[in-house]
Design a protein around this motif. Sequence first.
Motif, short mmCIF file in Angstrom:
data_model
loop_
_atom_site.label_atom_id
_atom_site.label_comp_id
_atom_site.label_asym_id
_atom_site.label_seq_id
_atom_site.Cartn_x
_atom_site.Cartn_y
_atom_site.Cartn_z
N ALA A 1 0.83 -1.21 0.00
CA ALA A 1 0.00 0.00 0.00
C ALA A 1 0.86 1.26 0.00
N PHE A 2 1.99 1.21 0.71
CA PHE A 2 2.77 2.43 0.88
C PHE A 2 3.66 2.72 -0.32
N THR A 3 4.28 1.69 -0.91
CA THR A 3 5.09 1.93 -2.10
C THR A 3 4.20 2.31 -3.28
N LEU A 4 3.04 1.63 -3.41
CA LEU A 4 2.07 1.98 -4.47
C LEU A 4 1.66 3.43 -4.36
N MET A 5 1.40 3.85 -3.12
CA MET A 5 0.99 5.23 -2.89
C MET A 5 2.09 6.18 -3.32
N LYS A 6 3.33 5.89 -2.89
CA LYS A 6 4.44 6.79 -3.23
C LYS A 6 4.61 6.88 -4.75
N ASP A 7 4.43 5.74 -5.43
CA ASP A 7 4.68 5.71 -6.88
C ASP A 7 3.56 6.35 -7.69
N ASN A 8 2.34 6.37 -7.16
CA ASN A 8 1.20 6.75 -7.99
C ASN A 8 0.51 8.06 -7.64
N VAL A 9 0.67 8.51 -6.38
CA VAL A 9 -0.06 9.72 -6.01
C VAL A 9 0.65 10.94 -6.60
N LYS A 10 -0.12 11.80 -7.23
CA LYS A 10 0.43 13.01 -7.84
C LYS A 10 -0.07 14.23 -7.09
N LYS A 11 0.62 15.36 -7.31
CA LYS A 11 0.10 16.62 -6.78
C LYS A 11 -0.62 17.33 -7.90
N CYS A 12 -1.77 17.91 -7.60
CA CYS A 12 -2.51 18.67 -8.61
C CYS A 12 -1.64 19.84 -9.07
N ASN A 13 -1.49 20.00 -10.38
CA ASN A 13 -0.65 21.08 -10.93
C ASN A 13 -1.14 22.45 -10.52
N THR A 14 -2.45 22.56 -10.27
CA THR A 14 -3.01 23.88 -9.98
C THR A 14 -2.96 24.20 -8.49
N CYS A 15 -3.55 23.33 -7.67
CA CYS A 15 -3.75 23.73 -6.28
C CYS A 15 -2.83 23.01 -5.30
N GLY A 16 -2.16 21.93 -5.72
CA GLY A 16 -1.27 21.23 -4.79
C GLY A 16 -1.96 20.15 -3.99
N ASN A 17 -3.27 19.95 -4.21
CA ASN A 17 -3.99 18.86 -3.57
C ASN A 17 -3.46 17.52 -4.10
N VAL A 18 -3.56 16.45 -3.30
CA VAL A 18 -3.14 15.15 -3.81
C VAL A 18 -4.21 14.62 -4.74
N SER A 19 -3.78 13.78 -5.69
CA SER A 19 -4.70 13.32 -6.72
C SER A 19 -4.07 12.13 -7.43
N ASP A 20 -4.91 11.31 -8.08
CA ASP A 20 -4.36 10.21 -8.88
C ASP A 20 -4.05 10.68 -10.31
N VAL A 21 -4.54 11.85 -10.69
CA VAL A 21 -4.25 12.42 -12.01
C VAL A 21 -3.59 13.80 -11.82
N HIS A 22 -3.23 14.46 -12.93
CA HIS A 22 -2.46 15.69 -12.78
C HIS A 22 -3.29 16.91 -12.40
N VAL A 23 -4.60 16.82 -12.58
CA VAL A 23 -5.47 17.90 -12.10
C VAL A 23 -6.49 17.27 -11.16
N CYS A 24 -6.60 17.79 -9.94
CA CYS A 24 -7.42 17.11 -8.93
C CYS A 24 -8.91 17.24 -9.25
N THR A 25 -9.71 16.42 -8.59
CA THR A 25 -11.15 16.39 -8.88
C THR A 25 -11.83 17.71 -8.55
N ILE A 26 -11.27 18.47 -7.63
CA ILE A 26 -11.89 19.75 -7.29
C ILE A 26 -11.60 20.79 -8.37
N CYS A 27 -10.34 20.87 -8.81
CA CYS A 27 -9.97 21.85 -9.85
C CYS A 27 -10.64 21.52 -11.19
N SER A 28 -10.83 20.22 -11.46
CA SER A 28 -11.40 19.85 -12.75
C SER A 28 -12.93 19.85 -12.75
N ASN A 29 -13.53 20.09 -11.58
CA ASN A 29 -14.99 20.12 -11.46
C ASN A 29 -15.52 21.46 -11.98
N THR A 30 -16.29 21.41 -13.07
CA THR A 30 -16.74 22.66 -13.71
C THR A 30 -17.78 23.40 -12.87
#
Lengths: 201, 201
Positions: B47-76
């Motif tokens: 769980a911990f190595t997977l997390m380190k390898d896969n969790v990204k920071k949102c390019n906009t706000c710095g929130n953690v996310s599985d993609v490059h833009v977090c669900t809050i920033c990408s929510n229209t």
Amino acid sequence: MKIPSKYIENAVNQISSLPGIGKRTALRLVLQLMSRSREEIEDFSNAFTLMKDNVKKCNTCGNVSDVHVCTICSNTSRDKSIICVVEDIRDILAIEATESYKGIYHVLGGIISPMDGIGPNDLNISSLVDRAQQESVKEIIFALSATMEGDTTNFFLYRKLRSLNISISSLSRGVSVGAELQYADEITLSRSLLNRQPFEV
Amino acid sequence: MKIPSKYIENAVNQISSLPGIGKRTALRLVLQLMSRSREEIEDFSNAFTLMKDNVKKCNTCGNVSDVHVCTICSNTSRDKSIICVVEDIRDILAIEATESYKGIYHVLGGIISPMDGIGPNDLNISSLVDRAQQESVKEIIFALSATMEGDTTNFFLYRKLRSLNISISSLSRGVSVGAELQYADEITLSRSLLNRQPFEV
């Protein structure tokens, strides 16, 4: 709590599966782990699989060990005629820390607790009876929790062992050293009155 | 505490390296892990190595996310004209749980704390100033801890942002909802007197 990453959520679930750790604490711990380097996290992760693969149980007493006979059982200066029966290895650590016991141990692996579905057959009782029948053994000390489950287990063990020609004792119960009498609970206080000791100077 | 296995000792050291967990608690947790199957322990470790390898920071706000833009920033449906400045992602989770904020966030990654060696350059402040200069942004809310470090950071951010034509606010301080007045501390009580609000029915 809606965590915005399924990997973090998974790590939080794993950490909060440990006893006494809730989701909020788990998240705090996981975020602290996240801030570590890849190598540090690998060291963290590997510690648990390495432990599972390498830690053995002592063939004699059931204590954990890196070899098949634990350091206490293989220590020739320990008195093999006294066996102290404990619930798990934390109790061994606690007794060893007192530096006032020189015998050996037997780890039951739990205590009889019908509420948790733990019966006599789930514990290392038959191996204790086998050990108690060895001629070298003179005394068995019950060092289980001072709870109803502990007392039940003590009684069960006593019935299994009483026919053997060995002395059976259990830890004394009474007022804690350093405790003020007015704060001792009634059961402890009445027990320590019943079991009063001849005064020695 | 002398643990009779260097593998268990290593696991205990790793667990007790987490903030707020001592050796004794760590041993309890490690022994609970020991009692699990090899697969369960692998899941725990991975769980911990997977997390380190896969969790990204949102390019906009710095929130953690599985993609490059977090669900809050990408929510229209979120209001991009209000940015709420928080210390770390736990604060986002706390504010999101209230379901009363529809703007977006900016994660500083800490607060200015000379005692812990954290200065303004260690925080995501320049990216906040960049975001605040976008024409769409109308308001910035400081939602930092109500501590001296939080206030210092608020003041530092205010000096960086005051020249821009946006409104700057901070969370109101006062007596907690549900609290009895006699138990409120003096500073909170005097602050809530100063910041008293017109009574509304």
